[in-house]
Design a protein around this motif. Structure first.
Motif, PDB file in Angstrom:
ATOM      1  N   GLY A 148       0.823  -1.344  -0.015  1.00  0.00           N
ATOM      2  CA  GLY A 148      -0.105  -0.206   0.116  1.00  0.00           C
ATOM      3  C   GLY A 148       1.003   1.209   0.017  1.00  0.00           C
ATOM      4  N   LEU A 200      -5.428   4.462   4.372  1.00  0.00           N
ATOM      5  CA  LEU A 200      -6.034   4.164   5.521  1.00  0.00           C
ATOM      6  C   LEU A 200      -5.354   2.855   6.052  1.00  0.00           C
ATOM      7  CD1 LEU A 200      -9.600   4.841   4.455  1.00  0.00           C
ATOM      8  CD2 LEU A 200      -8.288   6.131   5.544  1.00  0.00           C
ATOM      9  N   LYS A 208      -4.786   0.595   9.443  1.00  0.00           N
ATOM     10  CA  LYS A 208      -5.200   0.303  11.007  1.00  0.00           C
ATOM     11  C   LYS A 208      -4.148   0.313  12.017  1.00  0.00           C
ATOM     12  CE  LYS A 208      -5.828  -4.886  10.976  1.00  0.00           C
ATOM     13  NZ  LYS A 208      -6.747  -5.670  10.805  1.00  0.00           N
ATOM     14  N   ARG A 209      -3.008  -0.198  11.678  1.00  0.00           N
ATOM     15  CA  ARG A 209      -1.850  -0.169  12.558  1.00  0.00           C
ATOM     16  C   ARG A 209      -1.584   1.285  12.850  1.00  0.00           C
ATOM     17  NH1 ARG A 209       2.723  -2.442  10.496  1.00  0.00           N
ATOM     18  NH2 ARG A 209       1.898  -2.902   8.411  1.00  0.00           N
ATOM     19  N   SER A 227       9.444 -10.140   6.184  1.00  0.00           N
ATOM     20  CA  SER A 227       9.699 -10.231   4.643  1.00  0.00           C
ATOM     21  C   SER A 227      11.169  -9.391   4.469  1.00  0.00           C
ATOM     22  CB  SER A 227       8.932  -9.884   3.765  1.00  0.00           C
ATOM     23  OG  SER A 227       7.597 -10.108   4.194  1.00  0.00           O
ATOM     24  N   CYS A 259      -5.192  -3.066  -0.560  1.00  0.00           N
ATOM     25  CA  CYS A 259      -3.683  -3.359  -0.102  1.00  0.00           C
ATOM     26  C   CYS A 259      -3.929  -3.921   1.193  1.00  0.00           C
ATOM     27  CB  CYS A 259      -2.731  -2.399  -0.484  1.00  0.00           C
ATOM     28  SG  CYS A 259      -2.581  -1.707  -1.991  1.00  0.00           S
ATOM     29  N   GLY A 269      -3.728  -7.088   2.627  1.00  0.00           N
ATOM     30  CA  GLY A 269      -3.237  -8.390   3.028  1.00  0.00           C
ATOM     31  C   GLY A 269      -4.119  -9.331   2.632  1.00  0.00           C
ATOM     32  N   PHE A 284     -10.257  -7.437   3.843  1.00  0.00           N
ATOM     33  CA  PHE A 284     -11.659  -6.925   4.362  1.00  0.00           C
ATOM     34  C   PHE A 284     -12.232  -6.322   3.057  1.00  0.00           C
ATOM     35  CE2 PHE A 284     -14.605  -3.593   5.038  1.00  0.00           C
ATOM     36  CZ  PHE A 284     -15.566  -4.277   5.768  1.00  0.00           C
ATOM     37  N   MET A 302      11.032 -20.354  12.009  1.00  0.00           N
ATOM     38  CA  MET A 302      12.385 -19.488  11.751  1.00  0.00           C
ATOM     39  C   MET A 302      12.770 -18.629  12.937  1.00  0.00           C
ATOM     40  SD  MET A 302      10.786 -16.663   9.158  1.00  0.00           S
ATOM     41  CE  MET A 302       9.583 -15.293   9.824  1.00  0.00           C
ATOM     42  N   MET A 313       6.025  -9.907  -1.690  1.00  0.00           N
ATOM     43  CA  MET A 313       6.016  -8.566  -1.567  1.00  0.00           C
ATOM     44  C   MET A 313       6.330  -7.956  -2.830  1.00  0.00           C
ATOM     45  SD  MET A 313       8.203  -6.730   1.686  1.00  0.00           S
ATOM     46  CE  MET A 313       9.552  -7.217   1.158  1.00  0.00           C
TER      47      MET A 313
HETATM   48  C1  LIG Z   1       7.636 -16.003   6.564  1.00  0.00           C
HETATM   49  C2  LIG Z   1       7.431 -15.183   5.523  1.00  0.00           C
HETATM   50  C3  LIG Z   1       8.539 -14.630   4.771  1.00  0.00           C
HETATM   51  C4  LIG Z   1       8.341 -13.853   3.697  1.00  0.00           C
HETATM   52  N1  LIG Z   1       9.409 -13.377   3.039  1.00  0.00           N
HETATM   53  C5  LIG Z   1       9.444 -12.563   2.041  1.00  0.00           C
HETATM   54  C6  LIG Z   1      10.463 -12.069   1.344  1.00  0.00           C
HETATM   55  O1  LIG Z   1      11.659 -12.190   1.805  1.00  0.00           O
HETATM   56  N2  LIG Z   1      10.209 -11.454   0.155  1.00  0.00           N
HETATM   57  C7  LIG Z   1       9.168 -11.043  -0.195  1.00  0.00           C
HETATM   58  O2  LIG Z   1       8.766 -10.394  -1.400  1.00  0.00           O
HETATM   59  N3  LIG Z   1       7.928 -11.597   0.335  1.00  0.00           N
HETATM   60  C8  LIG Z   1       8.076 -12.322   1.560  1.00  0.00           C
HETATM   61  N4  LIG Z   1       6.763 -12.765   2.153  1.00  0.00           N
HETATM   62  C9  LIG Z   1       5.557 -12.415   1.663  1.00  0.00           C
HETATM   63  C10 LIG Z   1       5.191 -10.895   2.190  1.00  0.00           C
HETATM   64  O3  LIG Z   1       5.180 -10.855   3.462  1.00  0.00           O
HETATM   65  C11 LIG Z   1       4.045 -10.598   1.836  1.00  0.00           C
HETATM   66  O4  LIG Z   1       3.623 -10.780   0.343  1.00  0.00           O
HETATM   67  C12 LIG Z   1       3.732  -8.950   1.921  1.00  0.00           C
HETATM   68  O5  LIG Z   1       3.892  -8.855   3.326  1.00  0.00           O
HETATM   69  C13 LIG Z   1       2.392  -8.369   1.338  1.00  0.00           C
HETATM   70  O6  LIG Z   1       2.219  -7.014   1.669  1.00  0.00           O
HETATM   71  P1  LIG Z   1       0.861  -6.346   1.696  1.00  0.00           P
HETATM   72  O7  LIG Z   1       1.140  -5.018   1.936  1.00  0.00           O
HETATM   73  O8  LIG Z   1       0.315  -6.720   0.475  1.00  0.00           O
HETATM   74  O9  LIG Z   1       0.257  -6.978   2.746  1.00  0.00           O
HETATM   75  P2  LIG Z   1       0.504  -7.057   4.305  1.00  0.00           P
HETATM   76  O10 LIG Z   1       1.870  -6.922   4.505  1.00  0.00           O
HETATM   77  O11 LIG Z   1      -0.454  -8.012   4.934  1.00  0.00           O
HETATM   78  O12 LIG Z   1       0.012  -5.590   4.691  1.00  0.00           O
HETATM   79  C14 LIG Z   1      -1.544  -5.297   4.615  1.00  0.00           C
HETATM   80  C15 LIG Z   1      -1.673  -4.102   5.515  1.00  0.00           C
HETATM   81  O13 LIG Z   1      -3.168  -3.695   5.585  1.00  0.00           O
HETATM   82  C16 LIG Z   1      -3.541  -3.277   6.841  1.00  0.00           C
HETATM   83  N5  LIG Z   1      -4.901  -3.838   7.068  1.00  0.00           N
HETATM   84  C17 LIG Z   1      -5.503  -4.811   6.998  1.00  0.00           C
HETATM   85  N6  LIG Z   1      -6.784  -4.790   7.325  1.00  0.00           N
HETATM   86  C18 LIG Z   1      -7.046  -3.421   7.257  1.00  0.00           C
HETATM   87  C19 LIG Z   1      -8.586  -2.723   7.303  1.00  0.00           C
HETATM   88  N7  LIG Z   1      -9.492  -3.377   7.403  1.00  0.00           N
HETATM   89  N8  LIG Z   1      -8.232  -1.187   7.200  1.00  0.00           N
HETATM   90  C20 LIG Z   1      -7.149  -0.776   7.143  1.00  0.00           C
HETATM   91  N9  LIG Z   1      -5.864  -1.390   7.085  1.00  0.00           N
HETATM   92  C21 LIG Z   1      -5.958  -2.582   7.086  1.00  0.00           C
HETATM   93  C22 LIG Z   1      -2.515  -4.181   7.808  1.00  0.00           C
HETATM   94  O14 LIG Z   1      -2.700  -3.670   9.268  1.00  0.00           O
HETATM   95  C23 LIG Z   1      -1.295  -4.318   6.946  1.00  0.00           C
HETATM   96  O15 LIG Z   1      -0.300  -3.000   7.439  1.00  0.00           O
HETATM   97  C24 LIG Z   1       7.063 -13.489   3.338  1.00  0.00           C
HETATM   98  C25 LIG Z   1       5.828 -14.050   3.901  1.00  0.00           C
HETATM   99  C26 LIG Z   1       6.262 -14.998   4.888  1.00  0.00           C
HETATM  100  C27 LIG Z   1       5.056 -15.564   5.700  1.00  0.00           C
END
Ligand SMILES: Cc1cc2nc3c(=O)[nH]c(=O)nc-3n(C[C@H](O)[C@H](O)[C@H](O)COP(=O)(O)OP(=O)(O)OC[C@H]3O[C@@H](n4cnc5c(N)ncnc54)[C@H](O)[C@@H]3O)c2cc1C
Length: 377
Positions: A12, A29, A31-32, A41, A156, A158, A162, A182, A289
């Motif tokens: 995001g 927006l 939530k944290r 990651s 964005c 996760g 929602f 890990m 990510m």
């Molecule tokens: C053990 C592990 C290791 C990993 N290592 C890697 C790596 O080395 N390299 C890599 O590319 N990927 C890695 N990944 C994958 C990576 O963690 C995710 O792909 C990445 O975090 C996705 O980012 P995102 O912003 O889409 O979602 P998220 O990181 O899940 O962020 C979502 C955000 O939305 C917020 N949110 C949720 N619901 C709401 C709501 N209703 N209102 C407002 N805010 C909300 C959350 O608080 C959060 O801040 C790993 C995953 C795991 C499990």
């Protein structure tokens, strides 16, 4: 055009920077109350570093991370071979290991520089309703419900998105049987800045360098372990490799299972899903990510064109969706392959022979490209 981004995680925040640089008004927006505080990651691939360069933030990342130029395969007793990333096209011929708290800090700093009031923290999205013209997003901040109207809402938020659930978009896929634990430990090996994948017959162990003299250890387990202890992790590493981590300081311990899910639609009218909200791939290989950033980058370009050619909006967004779905499928296959190589094999000799061919023939340059997400951008 005004855009609301639900979720200010790594994807995001990155999307917010891309849109702001193109002059598109957006609000995130989240939530944290603050960025994450743990390393989570780590792996940032060359293709993302190229995007960071275009956004003017690559130096911050290079300063915060460790450049991994080599991946070593080891059978637990001796080295089997290595993949040399430095043979890739410079300047980003390495994988950068950068803790997620640093990644979020850098992205947030850049986003708020471009858009000082654009990030609203402690704001949980609780409703999304769309009509013909625009969308209303309701969010909860400090117990008070507020609302904003926008032209697009981009989820964005996760893997348990929602926005996706509220829009009724199906999230299809599967959970793999593989499970891991890990932890981040103080460095006690002589591998320096190299990543190592150990493939002893008792099960895979990986370790990667981290900044500040730390190393991430990932250990394959026979079943999901909910409460990970130093004793458990170090016991497995000692048994499989002979490295003793039992008295080494550590900063994080956790466990995870693996899955691959993809949303049926990335775009539904004025609602768009990006990052883990749209697709989850196995983290073995560290692509999730990065894959989110690739999608966000392309989407920002498309939205800029839509702004100038509103009549082409549907067609352009549809093309974005089908193109990015293909990229996700490719990445998911690579991640699945990485994971399968870490499983116990019925014919261990065949696996060893395959790894030998991969690492000791011209195929090693293909392996270097596959491990670093080349060909996906
Ligand atoms: C053990 C592990 C290791 C990993 N290592 C890697 C790596 O080395 N390299 C890599 O590319 N990927 C890695 N990944 C994958 C990576 O963690 C995710 O792909 C990445 O975090 C996705 O980012 P995102 O912003 O889409 O979602 P998220 O990181 O899940 O962020 C979502 C955000 O939305 C917020 N949110 C949720 N619901 C709401 C709501 N209703 N209102 C407002 N805010 C909300 C959350 O608080 C959060 O801040 C790993 C995953 C795991 C499990």
């Amino acid at each position: 055009m005004k855009i609301i981004i639900a979720g200010g995680g790594p994807v995001g925040l990155f999307l917010g920077i891309c849109l702001s640089q193109k002059g598109i008004e957006c609000t995130i927006l989240e939530k944290r109350a603050a960025p994450v505080t743990d390393s989570r990651s780590l792996g940032i691939h060359p293709v993302s570093l190229g995007l960071f360069k275009q956004l003017g933030i690559v130096d911050d990342f290079l300063e915060a991370g460790v450049q991994i130029k080599k991946g070593i395969a080891h059978d637990g007793k001796k080295k089997m071979g290595e993949v040399d990333f430095s043979q890739l096209k410079p300047p980003f011929n390495f994988v950068l290991a950068c803790p997620q708290f640093e990644t979020e800090r850098i992205l947030e700093k850049q986003f708020t520089k471009l858009n000082p009031n654009g990030l609203i923290r402690e704001a949980e999205v609780v409703a999304v309703t769309q009509n013909e013209k625009n969308i209303m997003v309701r969010f909860n901040k400090n117990g008070i419900e507020e609302s904003i109207t926008s032209n697009f809402v981009i989820g964005c938020d996760g893997k348990n998105s929602f926005v996706r659930q509220e829009t009724g978009i199906f999230f299809g896929g599967k959970r793999y049987p593989d499970t891991y634990i890990m932890g981040d430990f103080e460095e006690n090996t002589s591998f320096g800045k190299d990543a190592v994948v150990f493939l002893p017959k008792q099960g895979m162990v990986e370790c990667f360098p981290l900044p500040n003299g730390m190393r991430r250890w990932v250990v394959k387990t026979n079943q999901f372990i909910e409460h990970v202890t130093q004793e458990k992790l170090s016991g497995l590493v000692l048994k499989r490799l002979g490295y003793d981590l039992s008295s080494i300081n550590h900063s994080m311990l956790s466990s995870f299972g693996v899955q691959h899910f993809m949303a049926e639609y990335f775009v539904k009218n004025k609602i768009i899903l990006v990052g883990d909200a749209a697709h989850v791939v196995s983290p073995i290989g560290g692509q999730g990510m990065n894959l989110g950033w690739l999608g966000a980058w392309k989407l920002a370009e498309i939205l800029k064109v839509c702004l100038e050619n509103p009549s082409r909006e549907k067609e352009l967004l549809h093309a974005y969706e089908s193109k990015h779905k293909k990229v996700v499928k490719k990445a998911a296959k690579r991640a699945e392959w990485n994971m399968k190589m870490g499983r116990k094999h019925k014919i261990p000799f065949a696996k060893k022979a395959l790894i030998h061919v991969l690492l000791h023939t011209p195929l090693s340059s293909i392996a270097a490209r596959k491990f670093t997400m080349h060909g996906l951008g």
